[in-house]
Write a protein that holds these residues in place. Structure first.
Motif, PDB file in Angstrom:
ATOM      1  N   LEU A 378      72.217  43.163  97.982  1.00 37.79           N
ATOM      2  CA  LEU A 378      72.140  42.390  96.753  1.00 37.79           C
ATOM      3  C   LEU A 378      73.501  42.463  96.066  1.00 37.79           C
ATOM      4  CD1 LEU A 378      70.085  40.812  94.889  1.00 37.79           C
ATOM      5  CD2 LEU A 378      70.082  42.888  93.488  1.00 37.79           C
ATOM      6  N   SER A 379      74.224  41.333  96.080  1.00 40.41           N
ATOM      7  CA  SER A 379      75.467  41.244  95.320  1.00 40.41           C
ATOM      8  C   SER A 379      75.128  40.710  93.935  1.00 40.41           C
ATOM      9  CB  SER A 379      76.459  40.313  96.016  1.00 40.41           C
ATOM     10  OG  SER A 379      76.950  40.885  97.210  1.00 40.41           O
ATOM     11  N   TYR A 380      75.784  41.254  92.904  1.00 40.34           N
ATOM     12  CA  TYR A 380      75.407  40.884  91.538  1.00 40.34           C
ATOM     13  C   TYR A 380      76.608  40.948  90.609  1.00 40.34           C
ATOM     14  CZ  TYR A 380      75.190  46.004  90.976  1.00 40.34           C
ATOM     15  OH  TYR A 380      75.486  47.344  90.963  1.00 40.34           O
ATOM     16  N   ASP A 381      76.482  40.262  89.493  1.00 41.35           N
ATOM     17  CA  ASP A 381      77.519  40.242  88.469  1.00 41.35           C
ATOM     18  C   ASP A 381      77.270  41.423  87.529  1.00 41.35           C
ATOM     19  OD1 ASP A 381      79.327  39.742  86.473  1.00 41.35           O
ATOM     20  OD2 ASP A 381      78.849  37.605  86.281  1.00 41.35           O
ATOM     21  N   HIS A 382      78.157  42.412  87.612  1.00 34.78           N
ATOM     22  CA  HIS A 382      77.960  43.643  86.853  1.00 34.78           C
ATOM     23  C   HIS A 382      78.152  43.432  85.351  1.00 34.78           C
ATOM     24  CE1 HIS A 382      77.106  47.750  86.570  1.00 34.78           C
ATOM     25  NE2 HIS A 382      78.003  48.263  87.388  1.00 34.78           N
ATOM     26  N   ARG A 383      78.690  42.274  84.948  1.00 31.04           N
ATOM     27  CA  ARG A 383      78.799  41.979  83.515  1.00 31.04           C
ATOM     28  C   ARG A 383      77.422  41.815  82.881  1.00 31.04           C
ATOM     29  NH1 ARG A 383      81.965  36.602  83.080  1.00 31.04           N
ATOM     30  NH2 ARG A 383      80.427  36.112  84.708  1.00 31.04           N
ATOM     31  N   LEU A 384      76.473  41.348  83.681  1.00 31.73           N
ATOM     32  CA  LEU A 384      75.128  41.067  83.176  1.00 31.73           C
ATOM     33  C   LEU A 384      74.095  42.059  83.698  1.00 31.73           C
ATOM     34  CD1 LEU A 384      72.930  39.317  81.846  1.00 31.73           C
ATOM     35  CD2 LEU A 384      73.045  37.801  83.838  1.00 31.73           C
ATOM     36  N   ILE A 385      74.232  42.447  84.960  1.00 26.65           N
ATOM     37  CA  ILE A 385      73.217  43.271  85.617  1.00 26.65           C
ATOM     38  C   ILE A 385      73.750  44.689  85.802  1.00 26.65           C
ATOM     39  CG2 ILE A 385      71.782  43.511  87.684  1.00 26.65           C
ATOM     40  CD1 ILE A 385      72.256  40.457  88.117  1.00 26.65           C
ATOM     41  N   ASP A 386      73.033  45.659  85.288  1.00 29.39           N
ATOM     42  CA  ASP A 386      73.401  47.058  85.476  1.00 29.39           C
ATOM     43  C   ASP A 386      73.011  47.522  86.866  1.00 29.39           C
ATOM     44  OD1 ASP A 386      74.366  47.232  82.874  1.00 29.39           O
ATOM     45  OD2 ASP A 386      72.412  47.838  82.063  1.00 29.39           O
ATOM     46  N   GLY A 387      73.639  48.591  87.307  1.00 32.00           N
ATOM     47  CA  GLY A 387      73.348  49.123  88.628  1.00 32.00           C
ATOM     48  C   GLY A 387      71.883  49.505  88.786  1.00 32.00           C
ATOM     49  N   ARG A 388      71.311  50.085  87.738  1.00 31.82           N
ATOM     50  CA  ARG A 388      69.896  50.467  87.795  1.00 31.82           C
ATOM     51  C   ARG A 388      69.007  49.257  88.038  1.00 31.82           C
ATOM     52  NH1 ARG A 388      65.976  50.039  84.199  1.00 31.82           N
ATOM     53  NH2 ARG A 388      67.478  49.392  82.603  1.00 31.82           N
TER      54      ARG A 388
END
Length: 411
Positions: A378-388
């Motif tokens: 799962l690649s994600y935008d860390h600006r919006l989605i936290d690692g948890r």
């Protein structure tokens, strides 16, 4: 009377395209609604039909030219079918080039064919000089696919190589230095757009990828047990993508930020799930959207995916098919990928990457056993989605796949 042919509306936010191919040449007879040109947009190839019957008088743009919506690209002399036949016959009499004559014969076949051919199929027909009316189509509603044309060409012993899948201008002459050669081919508009979007995603978003692995035993067992009943009832095979789409819906409902995106200084949340499914097409990667995937059963999702795949090969996907999307699933496993870090599809904030299934030794209840395993990412935008949140979403997908009884199979 002369009629101007203009670039039609190409879809939401699309203001221009480029001439990918002229399907009719000056002097050719044209029927009403018959395509005369293929336009490349950022996402799809679009046919430009003639609104009237007549003769194509002139091109106002060349292959590769960028043209805006509403721009004049050709002139049709309305109702001059008789003159067209005479001009075309005279032109053929003067042509000495065998390759040009082959194209003329193919154009006749296309004019006589009782079906609408996509740009990719039309190019294959012209390249191999086959009669489309003699080929049985295997696409949706009996339509021809490029594979049908290539198979027919091979059956008749056509030694010519398969055509390039993407409509590109003729490459510059190869530069030879001894036995080493180079050639330069202009990037298609779609490939340029893909490059810009992917690079833009890397520069704009704070990209991060989290991984997990999934035991596919339960899904494989469920497919084996129910595939015949499922196919009999719904007239579609039960595939893996249906399972992952439904599992993703569970995760996105529980972790809404993964189904959201950033717009300016605001976060846009969605109470629905529109899943973009990455599909390989002749012109490049496209991402048609399964609308309201969270409201659909397995059968409807599988039918949507099958339809997208077929129309991607035929080159008949539309801009509307690819507009929107709140989350993307990309299956590199069909090409043999073991693991990857997929890039998000802006403005979306996350993408699920699937990979190949392979037997691996794993520990189960203190014993080493062989299980069919798949890495998922799962690649994600860390600006919006936290690692948890990202890890939680991927874990929900893993648990749903390993225990598919949690998901409703529409039987």
């Amino acid at each position: 009377m002369s009629t101007e042919i203009t670039v039609p509306a190409l879809g939401e936010s699309v203001t221009e395209g480029s001439i990918g191919e002229w399907l009719k040449q000056p002097g050719d007879a044209v029927a009403a609604d018959e395509p005369i040109a293929s336009l490349e947009t950022d996402k799809v190839a679009v046919d430009v039909p003639s609104p009237v019957a007549g003769v194509l008088q002139e091109h106002r743009a060349a292959v590769g030219d960028t043209v805006e919506v509403g721009a004049i690209i050709a002139i049709i002399e309305e109702g001059a079918t008789g003159a067209a036949s005479g001009e075309e016959a005279g032109r053929k009499a003067q042509q000495a080039d065998a390759g040009e004559e082959k194209r003329e014969e193919a154009d006749k076949d296309l004019a006589n064919a009782a079906q609408t051919l996509s740009p990719a199929v039309r190019r294959a027909v012209l390249e191999h000089g086959v009669d489309p009316s003699t080929i049985k189509g295997t696409g949706k509603d009996g339509r021809l696919t490029k594979e049908d044309v290539l198979a027919a060409a091979k059956a008749k012993g056509d030694p010519s190589p398969a055509p390039s899948p993407a409509p590109t201008p003729s490459p510059a002459p190869a530069v030879a230095t001894g036995e080493r050669k180079e050639e330069r081919v202009k990037m298609t508009r779609m490939r340029q757009t893909i490059a810009k979007r992917l690079k833009g995603a890397q520069e704009e978003a704070a990209l991060l990828t989290t991984f997990n692995d999934v035991d596919m035993s339960a899904v494989i067992e469920a497919r084996t047990k129910y595939k015949d009943m499922f196919a009999k009832k719904h007239d579609i095979r039960l595939g893996f993508m249906g399972f992952f789409a439904k599992a993703a819906c569970l995760a996105l409902k529980d972790v809404p930020s993964v189904n959201a995106y950033i717009e300016g200084d605001e976060i846009v949340y969605h109470d629905y799930v529109d899943i973009s499914v990455a599909v390989s097409a002749p012109n490049g990667l496209v991402v048609p959207v399964i609308r309201d995937a969270d409201q659909k059963g397995f059968a409807r999702i599988e039918k949507d995916i099958a339809d997208f795949g077929a129309r991607a090969k035929e080159g008949t996907l539309t801009m509307a098919d690819m507009t929107g999307g709140t989350f993307t699933i990309s299956n590199g496993g069909v090409f043999g990928s073991l693991m990857s870090t997929p890039i998000i599809n802006p403005p979306q904030s996350a993408v699920l990457g699937l990979h190949r299934i392979e037997d691996r030794p794993v520990a189960v209840n203190g014993e080493v056993v062989i299980r069919p395993m798949m890495y998922i990412a799962l690649s994600y935008d860390h600006r919006l989605i936290d690692g948890r949140e990202a890890v939680t979403a991927l874990k929900i997908i893993k648990e749903a796949i390993e225990d598919p009884t949690r998901m409703l199979i529409d039987l």
